[in-house]
Design a protein around this motif. Structure first.
Motif, PDB file in Angstrom:
ATOM      1  N   GLY A 111       3.641  -4.553   4.023  1.00 54.74           N
ATOM      2  CA  GLY A 111       4.791  -4.943   3.206  1.00 54.74           C
ATOM      3  C   GLY A 111       4.376  -5.725   1.971  1.00 54.74           C
ATOM      4  O   GLY A 111       3.190  -5.828   1.646  1.00 54.74           O
ATOM      5  N   ASP A 112       5.372  -6.295   1.309  1.00 49.21           N
ATOM      6  CA  ASP A 112       5.081  -7.105   0.122  1.00 49.21           C
ATOM      7  C   ASP A 112       4.495  -8.448   0.537  1.00 49.21           C
ATOM      8  O   ASP A 112       4.382  -8.759   1.717  1.00 49.21           O
ATOM      9  N   ASP A 113       4.112  -9.267  -0.448  1.00 48.43           N
ATOM     10  CA  ASP A 113       3.449 -10.543  -0.151  1.00 48.43           C
ATOM     11  C   ASP A 113       4.289 -11.421   0.768  1.00 48.43           C
ATOM     12  O   ASP A 113       3.772 -12.044   1.692  1.00 48.43           O
ATOM     13  N   THR A 114       5.590 -11.474   0.526  1.00 49.83           N
ATOM     14  CA  THR A 114       6.462 -12.318   1.350  1.00 49.83           C
ATOM     15  C   THR A 114       6.459 -11.831   2.793  1.00 49.83           C
ATOM     16  O   THR A 114       6.305 -12.630   3.724  1.00 49.83           O
ATOM     17  N   ALA A 115       6.590 -10.534   2.989  1.00 52.87           N
ATOM     18  CA  ALA A 115       6.608  -9.979   4.348  1.00 52.87           C
ATOM     19  C   ALA A 115       5.277 -10.201   5.056  1.00 52.87           C
ATOM     20  O   ALA A 115       5.243 -10.424   6.263  1.00 52.87           O
TER      21      ALA A 115
END
Length: 155
Positions: A111-115
């Motif tokens: 996923g993206d950095d946050t995920a």
């Protein structure tokens, strides 16, 4: 009283050795790191493969024709480089190296950095090259290049 957290520095070096075999690139990287590279697999605790470390620092290495990228820091790190590749793919590879999962995890699931709970940064590589570094926490990038990429021609 709030505790102040220092942002770690991730030192990234591009070692350009046009035409060099992978063994020569590996030897150059190990020499640059200045110590014995040890490995530890987070999944099975093997020292035959897994995340590399040098003198207590987290290390990640990435190879492409004529270049090795070396990342070193105090937190888990992953790095990837491609000639003529896509930045999105180098990000996925860097994330999987940083988490220690490697290709045991389906790259399509990244996923993206946050995920992911990670921080990723594109690298300042010459035109035609892409690369990403991923760290377990946001980090300052310290960049150095040794040598120069070979000139490639396209028809």
């Amino acid at each position: 009283m709030q505790e102040r957290h220092e942002v770690p520095e991730v030192q990234v070096t591009a070692l350009w050795l046009p035409g060099a075999e992978r063994a020569t690139l590996r030897a150059g990287a190990h020499e640059r790191l200045g110590g014995r590279v040890t490995r530890l697999c987070p999944a099975c605790a093997s020292v035959e493969h897994g995340r590399p470390h040098v003198r207590g620092r987290h290390v990640s290495l990435a190879y492409a024709p004529g270049v090795v990228l070396i990342a070193s820091t105090t937190v888990p790190v992953g790095i990837d480089v491609e000639e003529g590749g896509e930045l999105a793919w180098t990000r996925v590879e860097a994330v999987l190296k940083c988490t220690g999962e490697g290709l045991r995890r389906d790259p399509r699931d990244v996923g993206d950095d946050t995920a992911e709970g990670l921080s990723t940064q594109p690298l300042p590589l010459p035109a035609g090259w892409v690369g990403t570094v991923a760290t377990a926490v946001p980090a300052r990038l310290s960049w150095a290049a040794r040598g120069a990429p070979s000139r490639t021609t396209t028809a």
